[in-house]
Design a protein around this motif. Structure first.
Motif, PDB file in Angstrom:
ATOM      1  N   SER A 131     -13.477  19.396  -1.996  1.00 38.02           N
ATOM      2  CA  SER A 131     -12.710  19.389  -0.759  1.00 38.02           C
ATOM      3  C   SER A 131     -11.232  19.349  -1.084  1.00 38.02           C
ATOM      4  N   ASP A 132     -10.436  19.933  -0.204  1.00 37.61           N
ATOM      5  CA  ASP A 132      -8.986  19.843  -0.339  1.00 37.61           C
ATOM      6  C   ASP A 132      -8.401  18.896   0.697  1.00 37.61           C
ATOM      7  N   VAL A 133      -9.268  18.271   1.481  1.00 35.39           N
ATOM      8  CA  VAL A 133      -8.812  17.373   2.539  1.00 35.39           C
ATOM      9  C   VAL A 133      -8.785  15.943   2.008  1.00 35.39           C
ATOM     10  N   PRO A 134      -7.624  15.279   2.041  1.00 30.64           N
ATOM     11  CA  PRO A 134      -7.562  13.893   1.558  1.00 30.64           C
ATOM     12  C   PRO A 134      -8.408  12.962   2.414  1.00 30.64           C
ATOM     13  N   GLU A 135      -8.899  11.901   1.784  1.00 29.55           N
ATOM     14  CA  GLU A 135      -9.630  10.865   2.505  1.00 29.55           C
ATOM     15  C   GLU A 135      -8.689  10.170   3.485  1.00 29.55           C
ATOM     16  N   LEU A 136      -9.259   9.475   4.443  1.00 27.44           N
ATOM     17  CA  LEU A 136      -8.439   8.684   5.349  1.00 27.44           C
ATOM     18  C   LEU A 136      -7.658   7.663   4.532  1.00 27.44           C
ATOM     19  N   PRO A 144      -7.712   2.527  -0.872  1.00 28.29           N
ATOM     20  CA  PRO A 144      -6.343   2.015  -0.988  1.00 28.29           C
ATOM     21  C   PRO A 144      -5.719   2.321  -2.347  1.00 28.29           C
ATOM     22  N   ILE A 145      -4.475   2.743  -2.298  1.00 25.84           N
ATOM     23  CA  ILE A 145      -3.655   2.927  -3.487  1.00 25.84           C
ATOM     24  C   ILE A 145      -2.467   1.995  -3.283  1.00 25.84           C
ATOM     25  N   ALA A 146      -2.228   1.090  -4.218  1.00 22.89           N
ATOM     26  CA  ALA A 146      -1.222   0.060  -3.980  1.00 22.89           C
ATOM     27  C   ALA A 146      -0.471  -0.331  -5.233  1.00 22.89           C
ATOM     28  N   VAL A 147       0.750  -0.780  -5.033  1.00 20.16           N
ATOM     29  CA  VAL A 147       1.538  -1.422  -6.079  1.00 20.16           C
ATOM     30  C   VAL A 147       1.278  -2.916  -5.928  1.00 20.16           C
ATOM     31  N   GLY A 170       0.829  -1.201   0.000  1.00 20.81           N
ATOM     32  CA  GLY A 170       0.000   0.000   0.000  1.00 20.81           C
ATOM     33  C   GLY A 170       0.859   1.245   0.000  1.00 20.81           C
ATOM     34  N   LEU A 171       0.475   2.243  -0.791  1.00 18.43           N
ATOM     35  CA  LEU A 171       1.251   3.476  -0.884  1.00 18.43           C
ATOM     36  C   LEU A 171       0.699   4.598  -0.029  1.00 18.43           C
ATOM     37  N   ASN A 172      -0.586   4.609   0.221  1.00 18.21           N
ATOM     38  CA  ASN A 172      -1.156   5.728   0.958  1.00 18.21           C
ATOM     39  C   ASN A 172      -1.402   5.354   2.416  1.00 18.21           C
ATOM     40  N   VAL A 173      -0.568   4.493   2.944  1.00 16.67           N
ATOM     41  CA  VAL A 173      -0.637   4.116   4.346  1.00 16.67           C
ATOM     42  C   VAL A 173       0.429   4.927   5.073  1.00 16.67           C
ATOM     43  N   GLU A 174       0.123   5.340   6.279  1.00 17.02           N
ATOM     44  CA  GLU A 174       1.051   6.154   7.046  1.00 17.02           C
ATOM     45  C   GLU A 174       2.419   5.474   7.131  1.00 17.02           C
ATOM     46  N   VAL A 221      -5.794   1.915  -7.761  1.00 16.64           N
ATOM     47  CA  VAL A 221      -6.605   2.570  -6.733  1.00 16.64           C
ATOM     48  C   VAL A 221      -7.867   1.735  -6.632  1.00 16.64           C
ATOM     49  N   PHE A 222      -8.202   1.286  -5.426  1.00 18.14           N
ATOM     50  CA  PHE A 222      -9.376   0.434  -5.212  1.00 18.14           C
ATOM     51  C   PHE A 222     -10.579   1.276  -4.841  1.00 18.14           C
ATOM     52  N   SER A 223     -11.754   0.694  -4.976  1.00 20.42           N
ATOM     53  CA  SER A 223     -12.961   1.361  -4.498  1.00 20.42           C
ATOM     54  C   SER A 223     -12.903   1.440  -2.974  1.00 20.42           C
ATOM     55  N   PRO A 224     -13.703   2.312  -2.358  1.00 21.73           N
ATOM     56  CA  PRO A 224     -13.610   2.548  -0.915  1.00 21.73           C
ATOM     57  C   PRO A 224     -13.814   1.296  -0.072  1.00 21.73           C
ATOM     58  N   ASN A 225     -13.189   1.342   1.097  1.00 18.85           N
ATOM     59  CA  ASN A 225     -13.373   0.366   2.172  1.00 18.85           C
ATOM     60  C   ASN A 225     -12.917  -1.044   1.849  1.00 18.85           C
TER      61      ASN A 225
END
Length: 165
Positions: free
Chosen positions: A52-57, A62-65, A26-30, A85-89
């Motif tokens: 909105s300019d606030v990114p989703e949690l 998920p954005i992943a390689v 996952g790329l967009n994980v803390e 990029v996957f659909s939400p949740n």
């Protein structure tokens, strides 16, 4: 068949014939980010809702390689990693099966009907990405001019622009 070649069951009590297990990072994980080969900079991806300019949690979209997947009891590897990029949740879990056990990889379990977006990236010199990629023979077929126009005239198919006598 070796143990690492056996795909992990999604849920032992549930059988889903359309289940796909994706293996990757996952790329967009803390504390995780993709690194660009440009002067030590890193690429940070996020999904921002309209208006909105606030990114989703990070775990919401998920954005992943993705390096490989399991489907119908078999493991497959992509010829090169793919960025999705996957659909939400869609939640991630530590990878099990297909040789990804205890390796730092994670897995996502989706179905064939899960909506996804594939992002295509390339890193190279401008000469390769811009100039050489546009040389004849390297372009995709739909970028070439299409001079053939098929028309039905007197029972024959002809090149466009010609006259029929």
């Amino acid at each position: 068949m070796q143990h690492e070649d056996i795909p992990a069951p999604p849920e032992p009590q549930t059988y889903r014939p359309d289940q796909i297990t994706l293996y990757g990072v996952g790329l967009n994980v803390e504390n995780r980010a993709a690194y660009l080969p440009l002067h030590g900079n890193r690429l940070k991806l996020s999904v921002v809702p309209f208006g909105s300019d606030v990114p989703e949690l990070p775990k919401n979209m998920p954005i992943a390689v993705i390096y490989g997947y399991a489907y119908e009891g078999y493991c497959y590897r992509f010829d090169k990693p793919k960025l999705f990029v996957f659909s939400p949740n869609i939640t991630e879990a530590p990878a099990k099966g297909c040789g990804y056990d205890n390796s730092g990889y994670v897995m996502w379990q989706i179905t064939k009907k899960t909506q996804m977006l594939e992002l295509s990236t390339s890193a190279d010199l401008a000469e390769e990405l811009v100039l050489n990629a546009n040389l004849p023979g390297n372009r995709s077929p739909n970028t070439y001019g299409n001079s053939m126009a098929l028309a039905h005239r007197s029972g024959r198919l002809t090149r466009g622009g010609g006259t029929q006598g």
